[in-house]
Each structure stands twice: as structure tokens, then as C-alpha cells.
Design a protein around this motif. Structure first.
Motif, PDB file in Angstrom:
ATOM      1  N   THR A 275      -9.841  -1.467   2.670  1.00 23.96           N
ATOM      2  CA  THR A 275      -9.323  -0.100   2.751  1.00 23.96           C
ATOM      3  C   THR A 275      -9.246   0.382   4.194  1.00 23.96           C
ATOM      4  O   THR A 275      -8.273   1.033   4.598  1.00 23.96           O
ATOM      5  CB  THR A 275     -10.195   0.862   1.925  1.00 23.96           C
ATOM      6  OG1 THR A 275     -11.561   0.723   2.323  1.00 23.96           O
ATOM      7  CG2 THR A 275     -10.079   0.571   0.440  1.00 23.96           C
ATOM      8  N   ALA A 276     -10.273   0.064   4.988  1.00 21.77           N
ATOM      9  CA  ALA A 276     -10.301   0.507   6.378  1.00 21.77           C
ATOM     10  C   ALA A 276      -9.222  -0.187   7.204  1.00 21.77           C
ATOM     11  O   ALA A 276      -8.501   0.451   7.987  1.00 21.77           O
ATOM     12  CB  ALA A 276     -11.675   0.251   6.983  1.00 21.77           C
TER      13      ALA A 276
ATOM     14  N   GLY B 242       0.963   4.785  -1.503  1.00 19.35           N
ATOM     15  CA  GLY B 242       0.058   5.716  -2.152  1.00 19.35           C
ATOM     16  C   GLY B 242       0.759   6.652  -3.117  1.00 19.35           C
ATOM     17  O   GLY B 242       1.960   6.524  -3.397  1.00 19.35           O
TER      18      GLY B 242
ATOM     19  N   ALA C 207      -5.735   1.076   6.445  1.00 15.85           N
ATOM     20  CA  ALA C 207      -5.525   2.380   7.066  1.00 15.85           C
ATOM     21  C   ALA C 207      -5.201   2.251   8.545  1.00 15.85           C
ATOM     22  O   ALA C 207      -4.533   3.116   9.122  1.00 15.85           O
ATOM     23  CB  ALA C 207      -6.755   3.258   6.857  1.00 15.85           C
ATOM     24  N   GLU C 208      -5.667   1.172   9.180  1.00 20.68           N
ATOM     25  CA  GLU C 208      -5.397   0.936  10.597  1.00 20.68           C
ATOM     26  C   GLU C 208      -4.066   0.219  10.813  1.00 20.68           C
ATOM     27  O   GLU C 208      -3.680  -0.047  11.961  1.00 20.68           O
ATOM     28  CB  GLU C 208      -6.528   0.119  11.208  1.00 20.68           C
ATOM     29  CG  GLU C 208      -7.872   0.848  11.220  1.00 20.68           C
ATOM     30  CD  GLU C 208      -9.016  -0.061  11.623  1.00 20.68           C
ATOM     31  OE1 GLU C 208      -8.742  -1.216  12.030  1.00 20.68           O
ATOM     32  OE2 GLU C 208     -10.184   0.353  11.515  1.00 20.68           O
TER      33      GLU C 208
ATOM     34  N   SER D  68     -16.033   7.616   2.992  1.00 21.58           N
ATOM     35  CA  SER D  68     -15.611   7.216   4.332  1.00 21.58           C
ATOM     36  C   SER D  68     -15.282   5.728   4.329  1.00 21.58           C
ATOM     37  O   SER D  68     -15.862   4.943   3.574  1.00 21.58           O
ATOM     38  CB  SER D  68     -16.716   7.519   5.346  1.00 21.58           C
ATOM     39  OG  SER D  68     -17.911   6.831   5.002  1.00 21.58           O
ATOM     40  N   LEU D  69     -14.340   5.337   5.181  1.00 22.68           N
ATOM     41  CA  LEU D  69     -13.899   3.953   5.239  1.00 22.68           C
ATOM     42  C   LEU D  69     -14.906   3.108   6.023  1.00 22.68           C
ATOM     43  O   LEU D  69     -15.291   3.467   7.134  1.00 22.68           O
ATOM     44  CB  LEU D  69     -12.521   3.878   5.889  1.00 22.68           C
ATOM     45  CG  LEU D  69     -11.417   4.660   5.179  1.00 22.68           C
ATOM     46  CD1 LEU D  69     -10.105   4.539   5.950  1.00 22.68           C
ATOM     47  CD2 LEU D  69     -11.240   4.175   3.750  1.00 22.68           C
TER      48      LEU D  69
ATOM     49  N   GLU E 169       3.459   8.606  -1.042  1.00 30.69           N
ATOM     50  CA  GLU E 169       4.056   7.870   0.066  1.00 30.69           C
ATOM     51  C   GLU E 169       5.585   7.883  -0.011  1.00 30.69           C
ATOM     52  O   GLU E 169       6.169   8.142  -1.065  1.00 30.69           O
ATOM     53  CB  GLU E 169       3.568   6.418   0.046  1.00 30.69           C
ATOM     54  CG  GLU E 169       2.095   6.265   0.393  1.00 30.69           C
ATOM     55  CD  GLU E 169       1.828   6.521   1.854  1.00 30.69           C
ATOM     56  OE1 GLU E 169       2.722   6.268   2.675  1.00 30.69           O
ATOM     57  OE2 GLU E 169       0.719   6.998   2.172  1.00 30.69           O
TER      58      GLU E 169
ATOM     59  N   PRO F 200       0.288  -2.958   4.484  1.00 29.91           N
ATOM     60  CA  PRO F 200       0.522  -1.526   4.691  1.00 29.91           C
ATOM     61  C   PRO F 200       2.005  -1.198   4.594  1.00 29.91           C
ATOM     62  O   PRO F 200       2.852  -2.013   4.969  1.00 29.91           O
ATOM     63  CB  PRO F 200      -0.014  -1.277   6.106  1.00 29.91           C
ATOM     64  CG  PRO F 200       0.107  -2.604   6.785  1.00 29.91           C
ATOM     65  CD  PRO F 200      -0.130  -3.641   5.718  1.00 29.91           C
TER      66      PRO F 200
ATOM     67  N   TYR G 153      -7.376  10.370  -4.694  1.00 27.67           N
ATOM     68  CA  TYR G 153      -7.746   9.564  -3.534  1.00 27.67           C
ATOM     69  C   TYR G 153      -9.261   9.514  -3.400  1.00 27.67           C
ATOM     70  O   TYR G 153      -9.950  10.515  -3.619  1.00 27.67           O
ATOM     71  CB  TYR G 153      -7.133  10.139  -2.256  1.00 27.67           C
ATOM     72  CG  TYR G 153      -5.651   9.902  -2.130  1.00 27.67           C
ATOM     73  CD1 TYR G 153      -5.148   8.625  -1.912  1.00 27.67           C
ATOM     74  CD2 TYR G 153      -4.750  10.961  -2.237  1.00 27.67           C
ATOM     75  CE1 TYR G 153      -3.788   8.410  -1.800  1.00 27.67           C
ATOM     76  CE2 TYR G 153      -3.382  10.749  -2.125  1.00 27.67           C
ATOM     77  CZ  TYR G 153      -2.901   9.467  -1.898  1.00 27.67           C
ATOM     78  OH  TYR G 153      -1.561   9.248  -1.797  1.00 27.67           O
TER      79      TYR G 153
ATOM     80  N   THR H  58      -8.708   2.705  -2.923  1.00 29.21           N
ATOM     81  CA  THR H  58      -8.236   3.925  -2.274  1.00 29.21           C
ATOM     82  C   THR H  58      -7.964   5.034  -3.284  1.00 29.21           C
ATOM     83  O   THR H  58      -7.963   6.214  -2.941  1.00 29.21           O
ATOM     84  CB  THR H  58      -6.950   3.643  -1.481  1.00 29.21           C
ATOM     85  OG1 THR H  58      -6.006   2.996  -2.341  1.00 29.21           O
ATOM     86  CG2 THR H  58      -7.241   2.737  -0.292  1.00 29.21           C
TER      87      THR H  58
ATOM     88  N   ASP I 156       0.821  -1.213   0.000  1.00 27.11           N
ATOM     89  CA  ASP I 156       0.000   0.000   0.000  1.00 27.11           C
ATOM     90  C   ASP I 156       0.857   1.267   0.000  1.00 27.11           C
ATOM     91  O   ASP I 156       0.929   1.996   0.987  1.00 27.11           O
ATOM     92  CB  ASP I 156      -0.931  -0.014   1.213  1.00 27.11           C
ATOM     93  CG  ASP I 156      -1.921   1.144   1.188  1.00 27.11           C
ATOM     94  OD1 ASP I 156      -2.183   1.677   0.095  1.00 27.11           O
ATOM     95  OD2 ASP I 156      -2.435   1.503   2.269  1.00 27.11           O
TER      96      ASP I 156
END
Length: 251
Positions: free
Chosen positions: A220-221, A136, A224-225, A213-214, A139, A172, A209, A190, A134
Motif C-alpha cells: 500500500t505504501a 480507487g 502510494a509513492e 497509516s501506511l 479515481e 499505480p 478507504y 487500501t 490501483d
């Protein structure tokens, strides 16, 4: 067991070498066959570069790896198809695709050459996994080593699954991954394509992007975590849910 390693970023991608190294570390016999040039966004295309009707393949050496490697003038879907039909030294037990530079999440995986290669293996009765990191649009440097560690953790699980299973693994781009989670596909990825300008005879697509909302539990959520996400996929098949009675035709 024999693994065919491919990708859509091309034969010179560091992610490809990382994936091959992870497969070797898990005790697999490795053969690499990857596009000679960038082939992102080609989905499961079975197109070859050029119009001769023949697929050109060149033997290559990958730095630091003692494996058979081929640079192929074809999209990853076609490379997987060739391999599953006995090319590149024989039908593999597993096809590993990646490690892609950028996540492949949500229903946007439909367009991914990385995932397309894995699904092509699946429909040809070969177990497969697509792996993506991941990274971006803005990034820092890709942490290929992190992705390789996660692959080594997930690969034994894949190899114990029923034949022709296919997984999509997203990692990630962080030093410390929070863990592994099964994940639902998000509605979108994303990054989305947006039509920014429309002129006479022209359209311009811009990658942006996603603004949605995730949704908890989606790839995707969870990414992100800080979790690595695993999603089991299946390819084309009949969907009976919308079927209705058909008219008596011809009368």
C-alpha cells in the motif's frame, strides 16, 4: 509456452484484453477463459453459475485480438482449476489473472477472485501471476496501457522462477511509474468493508478507504509513492509454529 488468461471482472473487461495482449507481446501462446459475468470477491471459489452440475462455456471474440476465448459461467478459481486439469485446450504453463480494476493489496487479497485464480493454479503446480491496477473508488479513467507495460517487464522474471511460483503485481494508475519494488503485504488493503448499519435481520457493508497509516515497504505504501509492487505468494500449507504437545487421548 502456453498462457491461460482469466480474471474476475468478466470477459468484457478491457483489463483482460490488455493482459492477453501483454502475454502475446512476450511470445506466449494465449487462450482466454474468463467469467461470463462479474465475479469479484469470490476468492478461490470453485463454484459455477447455475445448478446443473455442468460448467457452461461459450466461444467469444475479443476485439483486436486473434486468440481463442471462452466466456465461462463460473468463478475464476474454478476456471483456473479446469484449465490446470486440461480444460480449454490443455494444461497451461502459466496462468495470468487480471488486469483487475482496483488494487489487490494487503491481507485482503484473501478475498480477491483475481488472486484466487492465481493461487488455485499454484496449488495445481502451475506458475501464475495476478495483476491489478490501483484505480480507487474516486479515481480517473483506468490507464490500462500503463499496466500492460509493467506486465511486459515482469512476466519474463516470472517465467524464469521455479515451477508453480505465484506473484501478485499491483500497478499505480499513473502515466509514469516510478519503478518496480518487491513489497510486503500490508495488514489491510487500501479499501475496507465497514458495517455501517445493523437492523433486525439486516447488516449493511460499506466500502471505505483504510484509515491506518501506511507502513514503509508494504504494497500500500509503495503504490502510494508511485511504484509498481511485486509480492511472491504461497497458498495453503502447514504452519508448525503454534504446534504444542497434544494430550494422550484417548487415555
Amino acid at each position: 509456452m502456453r498462457a491461460l488468461i482469466t480474471n474476475d471482472d468478466g470477459i468484457d473487461s478491457p483489463g483482460l484484453a490488455t493482459l492477453a495482449s501483454a502475454a502475446l507481446a512476450c511470445g506466449l501462446e494465449v487462450v482466454v477463459a474468463a467469467p461470463s459475468t462479474q465475479a469479484s470477491g469470490t476468492s478461490a471459489s470453485v463454484a459455477a453459475v447455475g445448478d446443473s452440475g455442468r460448467v457452461v462455456s461459450e466461444r467469444r471474440t475479443l476485439p483486436g485480438l486473434d486468440v481463442e476465448a471462452h466466456a465461462v459461467a463460473a468463478h475464476p478459481g474454478l476456471i483456473a482449476l479446469i484449465a490446470c486439469n486440461g480444460g480449454f485446450g490443455g494444461k497451461p504453463d502459466v496462468v495470468l489473472s487480471g488486469i483487475n480494476l482496483g488494487a489487490n493489496v494487503g491481507r485482503a487479497i484473501l478475498h480477491s477472485g483475481t488472486v484466487g485464480a492465481a493461487l488455485t493454479a499454484h496449488v495445481n503446480d502451475v506458475t501464475a501471476m495476478a495483476v491489478s491496477l490501483d484505480v480507487g473508488l474516486d479515481e480517473p479513467e483506468p490507464l490500462w496501457g500503463t499496466a500492460g507495460e509493467v506486465v511486459r517487464a515482469v512476466l519474463p522474471v516470472l517465467l524464469e522462477m521455479p515451477a508453480a511460483s505465484v506473484l501478485s503485481l499491483n500497478v499505480p494508475n499513473v502515466d509514469e511509474v516510478q519503478g518496480l519494488r518487491w513489497a510486503e503485504l500490508a495488514r489491510f488493503g487500501t479499501v475496507q468493508s465497514r458495517v455501517d448499519e445493523v437492523g433486525e435481520g439486516e447488516v449493511e457493508l460499506v466500502h471505505v478507504y483504510a484509515e491506518d497509516s501506511l507502513v514503509p515497504g508494504t504494497d500500500t505504501a509503495l503504490l502510494a509513492e508511485g511504484f509498481a509492487t511485486v509480492t511472491a505468494l504461497h497458498s495453503v500449507g502447514r504452519d508448525v509454529s503454534p504446534e504444542r504437545a497434544l494430550p494422550a487421548w484417548p487415555a
